[in-house]
Design an enzyme around this catalytic site. Structure first.
Site: not given
Ligand SMILES: Cc1ncc(COP(=O)(O)O)c(C=O)c1O
Length: 424
Positions: A187, A215, A246
Site C-alpha cells: 500500500s 490494492h 478502495k
Molecule cells: C493492504 C490493506 N489491507 C487492509 C486494509 C483495511 O481495509 P478497510 O479500509 O476496508 O478496513 C487496508 C486499508 O487501508 C489496506 O490498505
C-alpha cells in the site's frame, strides 16, 4: 500506591502531532466539503485529489449511487446487529455469491470492513502451535490479526522470497500449521507481490498462502480480480482477502477461499460474529461495482493509461518513485518535516496528497504517497505534474536539469488492453 501513575500522563506528554500543527504543516483530518472523487473542495477551494484509493473512480458513478439508494429504500440505513444474529440480509449473501463467481473461488465471507476481515480471519485460523510468516511491510490490520492470534509470527524482509525461504528452512519443523501472509500490492510502495514464488514456497514447505488484495482488487487482472488473475494463476493463494473501501467505492471487506475454510471462519471469527453487518447502502453499491467492472472495461483501461503517464512523467522529472508498478506512486522526500512542508505546499497549490512518515517508513525515508484514478482527466494530471515540477525544484528533490515542461503535449497513448496489462 506511591508508584502508581495517572493513566492519562501519556496523553499529556504526547507532543508529536502538536509540533507539526504548530509548524503550520499538519496534513491530517482535512475536512472535505464536497467531492467528485478526482477533485475535492477543502477550506473553500477546489483541489486535485491524489491521495485517494478510489482507483476506478466509482464512488461517483451514477449506477453505483442509484444502487446504494435502492438498497436504502428496501432495507433501511443499517443492520443494527451482526450477520450471525439479526443482521444478515439477502443482499449480503447475493454479494458473496457474485464475488465468488467474479474471483473464481468456492466461497466468500463478507465482513463490515477489510480491517476486521484480516484481524478476524488470521486470529481464528492460527492457533497456539501454528505460525504466521509475515512480510515486514504488511498492512496494520494484518499486524493486528497476528497480535490477536495465539500462534507465533515470524517476519521476513519485505518482498523477499529468499529471506522467507531462509526462515522457513530454520523454523518450519517447529510448528504444526503455517500461513504465509503478504499484501498483493503493497500500500505504500505500490509494488506487486511476487506471487508465483510465494506460492511455490508455500507448497514446498507445507504452508498455506494468504494474500491481502486490498490494492489489487479492481486494479490488477483482466477485470480487476487481483494478483492471482494478473499472474494467470487465480488459485495461487489459498485465501484471498479484499476490501470495498478502495476500487469498490464503499466500505466492507471479504475473505475468499474453499467452502470448508470459509464455513469455519464464519463460525469462529470474532470480528465477524460480534460486530454489526455491512450496511445496506454499502452492499448495494458494491454489488453494482462488481457488475460495472465486468461490463465497463473502460474504467480499468483509463486507470492504467493515467498510471503509465504519471509513472513515466514523474520518473522523467527526476523523482524517485521506488519500485512502484501500480497506481500507487510514492515520491521519496527523505526527512519527515520536509515531507510535511512539501505536502503543505502541494495543498496551497491546489493538490491534495498525503505524506507517509516514520514509523510507517524507516527514519529518513519519508514519502508523499500519490495515487491515481480512472476519473482523473488529463488536465488534472497535467496540473499535478506542473506543481510537482515547481515544488520538486524548490525543495531540491529533483534537479533543475531534469525534465522539461511538455505535459500539455503528452502523446496520446493507446488504450491499455486490460487483458494484457503491461507492467510499468
Ligand atoms: C493492504 C490493506 N489491507 C487492509 C486494509 C483495511 O481495509 P478497510 O479500509 O476496508 O478496513 C487496508 C486499508 O487501508 C489496506 O490498505
Amino acid at each position: 500506591m506511591s508508584n502508581s501513575k495517572d493513566l492519562f500522563d501519556k496523553c499529556r506528554s504526547f507532543q508529536d502531532a502538536k509540533r507539526v500543527q504548530a509548524a503550520g504543516v499538519y496534513p491530517f483530518f482535512r475536512p472535505i466539503e464536497a467531492t467528485t472523487g478526482a477533485q475535492v473542495v477543502t477550506h473553500g477551494r477546489k483541489r486535485v485529489m491524489i491521495g485517494s484509493n478510489n482507483y476506478l473512480g466509482l464512488t461517483h458513478h451514477p449506477r453505483v449511487q442509484e444502487a446504494a439508494k435502492r438498497a436504502v429504500d428496501r432495507f433501511g440505513t443499517g443492520c443494527t446487529g451482526s450477520r450471525f444474529l439479526n443482521g444478515n440480509l439477502t443482499i449480503h449473501e447475493e454479494l458473496e455469491q457474485k464475488l465468488a463467481e467474479f474471483l473464481g473461488r468456492e466461497a466468500v465471507l463478507v465482513f463490515a470492513t477489510g480491517f476486521l476481515s484480516n484481524a478476524g480471519t488470521l486470529s481464528c485460523l492460527v492457533d497456539r502451535n501454528d505460525v504466521i510468516y509475515s512480510d515486514r511491510e504488511n498492512h496494520a490490520s494484518i499486524v493486528e490479526g497476528q497480535r490477536l492470534a495465539t500462534g507465533d509470527t515470524i517476519k521476513f524482509l519485505h518482498n523477499s522470497p529468499a529471506d522467507l525461504e531462509r526462515i522457513l528452512k530454520n523454523s518450519r519443523e517447529e510448528y504444526d500449521g503455517a500461513l504465509i501472509v503478504a499484501d498483493g500490492v503493497f500500500s505504500m510502495s505500490g509494488e506487486i507481490l511476487n506471487l508465483p514464488k510465494y506460492a511455490e514456497l508455500a507448497k514446498r514447505y507445507n504452508c498455506r498462502l494468504y494474500v491481502d488484495d486490498a490494492h489489487a482488487l479492481g486494479v490488477l487482472g483482466p477485470e480487476g480480480q487481483g494478483t492471482g488473475h494478473y499472474f494467470g494463476n487465480p488459485d495461487a493463494a489459498d485465501l484471498l482477502m479484499g476490501t470495498f473501501s478502495k476500487s469498490f467505492a464503499s466500505i466492507g471487506g471479504f475473505i475468499a477461499g474453499s467452502q470448508e475454510v470459509i464455513h469455519y471462519v464464519k463460525h469462529k471469527a470474532r470480528t465477524f460474529m460480534f460486530s454489526a453487518a455491512m450496511p445496506p447502502a454499502s452492499v448495494g453499491a458494491v454489488l453494482e461495482c462488481v457488475k460495472i467492472v465486468q461490463e465497463e472495461p473502460e474504467h480499468l483501461a483509463r486507470l492504467w493509461k493515467n498510471t503509465r503517464k504519471m509513472k513515466r512523467e514523474l520518473t522523467r522529472l527526476g523523482y524517485n518513485t521506488l519500485a512502484s508498478e501500480t497506481p500507487i506512486i510514492p515520491l521519496l522526500i527523505g526527512d519527515d518535516m520536509k515531507a510535511f512542508g512539501f505536502t503543505q505546499k502541494l495543498y496551497d497549490h491546489g493538490v491534495f496528497a498525503t505524506p507517509v512518515v516514520k514509523p510507517a517508513v524507516p527514519d529518513g525515508s519519508a514519502l508523499i504517497r500519490t495515487s491515481y484514478m480512472a476519473s482523473h482527466t488529463d488536465a488534472d494530471l497535467d496540473y499535478v505534474l506542473e506543481v510537482l515540477e515547481k515544488l520538486g525544484r524548490e525543495f531540491g528533490i529533483i534537479q533543475p536539469s531534469r525534465g522539461t515542461t511538455v505535459y500539455r503535449d503528452v502523446p496520446p497513448e493507446s488504450v491499455v488492453n486490460p487483458a494484457t496489462q503491461p507492467s510499468l
